[in-house]
Design an enzyme around this catalytic site. Structure first.
Site, PDB file in Angstrom:
ATOM      1  N   ASP A   1       0.814  -1.208   0.000  1.00 59.46           N
ATOM      2  CA  ASP A   1       0.000   0.000   0.000  1.00 59.46           C
ATOM      3  C   ASP A   1       0.849   1.260   0.000  1.00 59.46           C
ATOM      4  O   ASP A   1       1.388   1.667   1.034  1.00 59.46           O
ATOM      5  CB  ASP A   1      -0.898  -0.039   1.254  1.00 59.46           C
ATOM      6  CG  ASP A   1      -1.717   1.223   1.401  1.00 59.46           C
ATOM      7  OD1 ASP A   1      -2.213   1.477   2.522  1.00 59.46           O
ATOM      8  OD2 ASP A   1      -1.864   1.963   0.407  1.00 59.46           O
TER       9      ASP A   1
ATOM     10  N   SER B   1      -1.194  15.907 -12.225  1.00 57.22           N
ATOM     11  CA  SER B   1      -1.458  15.619 -13.642  1.00 57.22           C
ATOM     12  C   SER B   1      -1.938  16.914 -14.302  1.00 57.22           C
ATOM     13  O   SER B   1      -2.689  17.681 -13.689  1.00 57.22           O
ATOM     14  CB  SER B   1      -2.547  14.541 -13.766  1.00 57.22           C
ATOM     15  OG  SER B   1      -3.051  14.488 -15.104  1.00 57.22           O
TER      16      SER B   1
HETATM   17  O1  LIG Z   1      -8.692   4.677   2.473  1.00 53.79           O
HETATM   18  C1  LIG Z   1      -8.488   4.670   1.291  1.00 53.79           C
HETATM   19  C2  LIG Z   1      -9.325   5.415   0.271  1.00 53.79           C
HETATM   20  C3  LIG Z   1      -9.843   6.673   0.791  1.00 53.79           C
HETATM   21  C4  LIG Z   1     -11.214   6.797   0.916  1.00 53.79           C
HETATM   22  C5  LIG Z   1     -11.722   7.994   1.375  1.00 53.79           C
HETATM   23  C6  LIG Z   1     -10.854   9.014   1.724  1.00 53.79           C
HETATM   24  C7  LIG Z   1      -9.487   8.864   1.579  1.00 53.79           C
HETATM   25  C8  LIG Z   1      -8.971   7.683   1.116  1.00 53.79           C
HETATM   26  N1  LIG Z   1      -7.490   4.021   0.700  1.00 53.79           N
HETATM   27  N2  LIG Z   1      -6.626   3.224   1.381  1.00 53.79           N
HETATM   28  C9  LIG Z   1      -5.286   3.342   1.256  1.00 53.79           C
HETATM   29  N3  LIG Z   1      -4.712   2.423   1.988  1.00 53.79           N
HETATM   30  C10 LIG Z   1      -5.673   1.692   2.596  1.00 53.79           C
HETATM   31  C11 LIG Z   1      -5.587   0.593   3.469  1.00 53.79           C
HETATM   32  C12 LIG Z   1      -6.763   0.037   3.945  1.00 53.79           C
HETATM   33  C13 LIG Z   1      -7.994   0.559   3.568  1.00 53.79           C
HETATM   34  C14 LIG Z   1      -8.092   1.639   2.683  1.00 53.79           C
HETATM   35  C15 LIG Z   1      -6.915   2.192   2.220  1.00 53.79           C
END
Ligand SMILES: O=C(Cc1ccccc1)Nn1cnc2ccccc21
Length: 330
Positions: free
Chosen positions: A34, A198
């Protein structure tokens, strides 16, 4: 040194799981790599039993190289509302041939329901910048930060694919993994993300729209989250597409295939093209006539998120030396 391992998609490419070896003898867990966070945490022998449903557990008591960081804790919550928390060990961690001998492995004692119900996901391996790490009293380094000094080149690459396994590589750029040139863009790491800008987008065969889109390259997010102006321009081109408040997102007819979506990279006219079929993220019902859109709005977040729907159309270089992102078609 170099290394790397396969990234296997879960249903609808919602996430990609990569085998990671932890401890001695090795315990292999399938982790969600991630770039949008910076904790390496795992389901473990310490995770409350009612919150485990099929995941593989790391058991530090079965590892001769595990060392507990007494008094250290961690607690994380993600943008989608999911969360986890626990204690911290140091142990040997490998991704393919690349080994970090003293990596902070954050063992979960609690996980939220989103993780409990994701039975193939044994934890996360964060490759964001160190400032996002949640370990107290002292933040811990990511696997990439620990590995970087020994890497042939201070980079890792993401080569995610639609519906089939791709790869994460560390320390080198595979010239056979992409076509054309890699266009490098600057990264703003001040928020801990691989944050870039971008110059705009194009829909189908339409003209390029010059509009600044600042966002993060985030392998941990499933979808492509963009400013509402871009999203409504895209779905406005599709008969039958609409915002569905019950689904909390745009939905569209799965057929005919929707228009391609391209986002610009750099100021020389380079672009990454998402084939329209990538926007048919998943059917919303059993009939399969309506699909949930792979492009959704970023309202409330404060920045765009170039998640897996976008990343799987590209070969992406995360350069920890120059703090740049490289984008190439493939
Ligand atoms: O959480 C998010 C997406 C998100 C949604 C709404 C606002 C901001 C971001 N991604 N994410 C990135 N790494 C993660 C790990 C677990 C769950 C979600 C994860």
């Amino acid at each position: 040194s170099t290394g790397g391992a396969v990234a296997t998609p879960e249903d609808h490419d919602v996430e990609y799981l990569t085998p990671v070896s932890i401890g001695t003898p090795e315990q292999i867990l399938n982790l969600d790599i991630d770039t949008g966070s910076s904790d390496l945490w795992v389901f473990s022998s310490e995770t409350s039993r009612s919150e485990v449903k099929g995941q593989t557990l790391y058991d530090p008591s079965n590892s001769s190289t595990a060392q507990k960081l007494e008094g250290y804790t961690w607690s994380i919550s993600y943008g989608d509302g999911s969360s986890s928390a626990g204690e911290v060990y140091l142990d040997t961690v490998s991704i393919g041939a690349l080994t970090v001998s003293s990596q902070a492995v954050e063992v979960a004692q609690k996980v939220s329901s989103e993780f409990t119900s994701d039975s193939n996901n044994d934890g996360l391996l964060g490759l964001g910048f160190g400032s996002l790490n949640t370990v107290q009293p002292n933040a811990q380094k990511t696997f990439f930060d620990n590995a970087m000094p020994a890497l042939d080149s201070p980079v890792f690459t993401a080569d995610l694919k639609a519906g089939i396994p791709g790869r994460y590589n560390f320390g080198y750029i595979d010239p056979n993994a992409y076509t054309g040139n890699i266009t490098y863009v600057s990264v703003d790491d001040s928020q801990g993300f691989w944050d870039w800008t971008s110059p705009g987008y194009a829909i189908g065969s339409g003209s390029f729209e010059n509009t600044t889109i600042k966002g993060i390259a985030d392998t941990g997010t499933s979808l492509l989250l963009l400013p509402s102006s871009v999203v409504s321009a895209y779905y406005g081109k599709i008969s039958g597409a609409k915002y569905d408040s019950t689904q909390a997102g745009y939905v569209l007819p799965c057929s005919p295939t929707p228009p391609d979506f391209a986002f610009g990279v750099g100021d020389d006219g380079a672009a990454i093209v998402l084939p329209g079929k990538y926007i048919n993220y998943a059917p919303t019902g059993s009939s399969g006539t309506t699909c949930f859109g792979g492009i959704q709005g970023d309202s409330g977040i404060g920045f765009a998120i170039f998640g897996d729907v976008a990343l799987k159309a590209a070969f992406v270089v995360f350069d920890g030396g120059s703090k740049t992102l490289g984008w190439a078609s493939k």
